[in-house]
Design an enzyme around this catalytic site. Structure first.
Site, PDB file in Angstrom:
ATOM      1  N   SER A  88       0.813  -1.217   0.000  1.00 53.26           N
ATOM      2  CA  SER A  88       0.000   0.000   0.000  1.00 53.26           C
ATOM      3  C   SER A  88       0.853   1.277   0.000  1.00 53.26           C
ATOM      4  CB  SER A  88      -0.945   0.012   1.199  1.00 53.26           C
ATOM      5  OG  SER A  88      -0.202   0.077   2.387  1.00 53.26           O
ATOM      6  N   ASP A  99       1.892  -0.640   7.240  1.00 48.71           N
ATOM      7  CA  ASP A  99       3.327  -0.862   7.354  1.00 48.71           C
ATOM      8  C   ASP A  99       4.004  -0.327   6.083  1.00 48.71           C
ATOM      9  OD1 ASP A  99       2.527  -2.616   5.406  1.00 48.71           O
ATOM     10  OD2 ASP A  99       3.318  -4.410   6.357  1.00 48.71           O
ATOM     11  N   ASP A 101       6.168  -1.953   3.184  1.00 52.45           N
ATOM     12  CA  ASP A 101       6.687  -3.201   2.643  1.00 52.45           C
ATOM     13  C   ASP A 101       7.922  -2.850   1.822  1.00 52.45           C
ATOM     14  OD1 ASP A 101       4.401  -4.998   3.470  1.00 52.45           O
ATOM     15  OD2 ASP A 101       3.346  -3.411   2.389  1.00 52.45           O
ATOM     16  N   ASP A 153       8.143  -4.300   6.961  1.00 54.49           N
ATOM     17  CA  ASP A 153       8.388  -5.677   6.534  1.00 54.49           C
ATOM     18  C   ASP A 153       9.536  -5.631   5.545  1.00 54.49           C
ATOM     19  OD1 ASP A 153       6.344  -6.674   8.011  1.00 54.49           O
ATOM     20  OD2 ASP A 153       5.116  -7.341   6.321  1.00 54.49           O
ATOM     21  N   LYS A 214     -10.935  -0.103  -1.264  1.00 52.67           N
ATOM     22  CA  LYS A 214     -10.342  -0.847  -0.149  1.00 52.67           C
ATOM     23  C   LYS A 214     -11.174  -0.683   1.122  1.00 52.67           C
ATOM     24  CE  LYS A 214      -5.883  -1.084   0.643  1.00 52.67           C
ATOM     25  NZ  LYS A 214      -4.446  -1.387   0.491  1.00 52.67           N
ATOM     26  N   TYR A 223     -12.353  -8.607   1.907  1.00 48.28           N
ATOM     27  CA  TYR A 223     -10.967  -8.247   1.607  1.00 48.28           C
ATOM     28  C   TYR A 223     -10.085  -9.233   2.352  1.00 48.28           C
ATOM     29  CZ  TYR A 223      -6.957  -4.953   1.147  1.00 48.28           C
ATOM     30  OH  TYR A 223      -5.762  -4.349   0.853  1.00 48.28           O
TER      31      TYR A 223
END
Ligand code: ATP
Ligand code: MG
Length: 554
Positions: A88, A99, A101, A153, A214, A223
């Site tokens: 995202s 988070d 990524d 992450d 979303k 989702y």
């Protein structure tokens, strides 16, 4: 006005927005802001700073490893190292809780072992590091960290090149040559998100429409890739395709067309953002003409970057029905909005999953052991849930097996084996709430004996039954349940002393409290008068009796 053709067909309309559409769009952005979709500029600045630092850390990491491998100072510096983002954050649809990524790309002399040793050491030396969990043996090996208040992450990919310069781009598919499967998987996220962004005519229109979709999909509980619904990348591609078809539209119009077009789509025709490409590797590219498995995909949404894959292979007959129903609801609400009778907030109204079915199955995964052990086990059970859904939906009398998109977790310190058995037996029902009320939660306990520690995860499937056709009075789901138990028990790490799996038949009014969020009332029981009326009705039809509770402990 944009003139490039994006996508595999010409656009449906190149019309510019009307004043009314602009107005609706402003209201949509206002609603998204009010619902907390966007984070503050200061918080976003902090993300950018953290990423700048991570670029430096990646270079320092490659430099240190290069020196260790006897490279000269100059060569070590030239080896480079670069971070990319995906998810995202990269798509520009992140919110306050998202988070980052992040992918760390290195040249060939730096190995994944180095990542889990040298890079981990580097991170440990940072004062901003709050938490760290390296998972080297995951399908995509990962380091999860909390850094200066941000979740990150970190994944890793090693390319077959001697240097990774700062201007390296991952769009060249020749970079995929001579790398292992884990590296290929790690590169895929960035390659897909980068390509999606180049395939939409107006990125900002796409991002706002995707934020809306979303939020809608989360509120409607559709989702979740693991449970058989589209995940983040699939929703992004679905929105991107609509942006291609209406290149000059505002986000509000994209959302409206989204519902209309996908409600009428000739599934299983795939949704493509571009023609599927061939490439240099011996890997499978999605192709229903060649592969029977690909023909079984019900609502295929295909990733654009080579090697193209189906992002929605998990969708089942039931989840497809549920998704299509939600598209229909989307159309109705958009019509209402256009007529001035509904508002954007109506689109985002929360689902009523725990109110709408008479019968639910509660799947309980329990571990007599540590939370680390339970995390692995419950993760496995969660990833198999859609297989149970698929087995249930073919049972005569089952119209719909509707998986809920979230697992619920609890952990207790029981004071005896008997108490632990009582918890296991009642967990997942309203009765279980009473049993566990006074038992110490593991997270609140510091110096407890670990002998009766139990970790529990519950998952729900709503059942819509129609027993009139089958002529049976009772639904027999023994077979799908025992198949599901077999799947779980054939997990390589399954240990019958540690792990248990149960499937419970739970009626609507016996659902546990924690499935209802704060401010949500439990479902109201029908009054006595009404109940006697429905009893009379039941006399005419075969009595619909709940599924046989199949309870098995390992
Ligand atoms: P959020 O804003 O909540 O972080 P996100 O879209 O970034 O949303 P993440 O859960 O952070 O979602 O996942 C980021 C990306 O990692 C996904 O877009 C996907 O490419 C990949 N990913 C995450 N989980 C899985 C999974 N179980 N299987 C395959 N890919 C996954
Ligand atoms: Mg993310």
């Amino acid at each position: 006005m944009s003139t490039t053709v994006y996508g595999v067909t010409p656009p449906i309309s190149v019309a510019n927005p009307s004043p009314k559409e602009n107005e609706l769009n402003d209201l949509l952005i206002k609603e998204l802001k009010q619902k907390g979709s966007f984070e503050s500029e200061a918080a976003t600045r902090k993300r950018v700073e953290v990423l700048t630092l991570f670029q430096k850390l990646a270079e320092e990491f490659v430099y240190r490893v290069s020196l260790k491998k006897n490279m000269s100072e100059g060569m070590a510096r030239d080896s480079g190292g670069k971070i990319f983002t995906f998810g995202s954050y990269r798509l520009g649809v992140y919110g306050p809780g998202s988070d980052i990524d992040t992918l760390v790309v290195v040249p060939k002399h730096v190995t994944r072992n180095d990542f889990f040793e040298v890079f981990v050491e580097l991170l440990k030396g940072r004062p901003e590091l709050e938490e760290m969990a390296p998972v080297p043996d995951a399908f995509v090996p990962i380091i999860k960290i909390e850094f200066n208040g941000i979740s990150i992450d970190l994944i890793f990919a090693r390319l077959d090149i001697t240097k990774v310069p700062k201007d390296l781009s991952l769009d060249d598919k020749n970079l995929l040559r001579n790398i292992d499967e884990k590296d290929l998987r790690a590169l895929n996220g960035t390659r897909v998100t980068d390509e999606i962004l180049t395939l939409v005519p107006k990125p900002t229109v796409f991002k706002h429409a995707l934020r809306c979709i979303k939020m809608w999909a989360q509120q409607r509980a559709i989702y979740a890739n693991v449970y058989g619904f589209p995940g983040g990348v699939a929703w992004a591609m679905l929105v991107a395709r609509i942006c291609q078809l209406y290149p000059n539209a505002v986000s509000a119009v994209i959302v409206e067309k989204f519902f209309q077009i996908y409600a009428q789509w000739s599934w299983p025709q795939p949704v493509l953002l571009k023609q599927i490409e061939d490439g240099p590797l011996q890997v499978r590219v999605w192709n229903p003409r060649l592969y029977a498995l690909d023909r079984s995909h019900r609502m295929p949404v295909i990733t654009p970057a080579y090697p193209s894959m189906c992002a929605t292979h998990n969708i089942t007959a039931s989840t497809q029905k549920i998704i299509l129903e939600e598209f229909g609801r989307g159309i109705d609400i958009m019509n209402g909005i256009n007529l001035g009778q509904k508002k954007w907030s109506d689109l985002f109204e929360r689902h009523d999953f725990f109110y709408k079915y008479k019968f639910y199955l509660c799947i309980v995964a329990a571990t007599n052991g540590s939370s680390e052990e339970h995390l692995k086990y419950s993760g496995m059970v969660e990833s198999k849930l859609r297989l149970l859904v698929q087995k249930l939906e073919v049972v005569e009398g089952v119209e719909l097996a509707h998986p809920y998109i979230k697992a619920f977790d609890d952990q207790y310190f029981c004071d005896s084996e008997a108490q632990r058995q009582e918890v296991l037996e009642s967990y997942g029902t309203h009765r279980g709430d009473a049993v566990t009320k006074d038992i110490l939660k593991v997270k609140d306990a510091s110096a407890q004996t670990e002998s009766f520690e139990v970790h529990l995860t519950k998952l729900f499937i709503g059942l819509k039954l129609d027993l009139s056709k089958s002529g049976e009075r009772k639904l027999d789901i023994q077979y799908p349940c025992s198949e599901f138990f077999n799947i779980c028990k054939s997990w390589a790490d399954f240990d019958s002393k540690l792990h248990q799996i149960q499937i419970k038949n739970v009626k609507l009014h016996d659902l546990p409290d924690d499935v209802y969020i704060e401010g949500e009332a439990r479902p109201v029981k029908t009054s006595k008068r009404k109940r006697s009326e429905s009893k009379n009705e039941n006399k005419k039809r075969p009595k619909s009796v709940g599924p046989v509770a199949a309870v098995v402990s390992g």
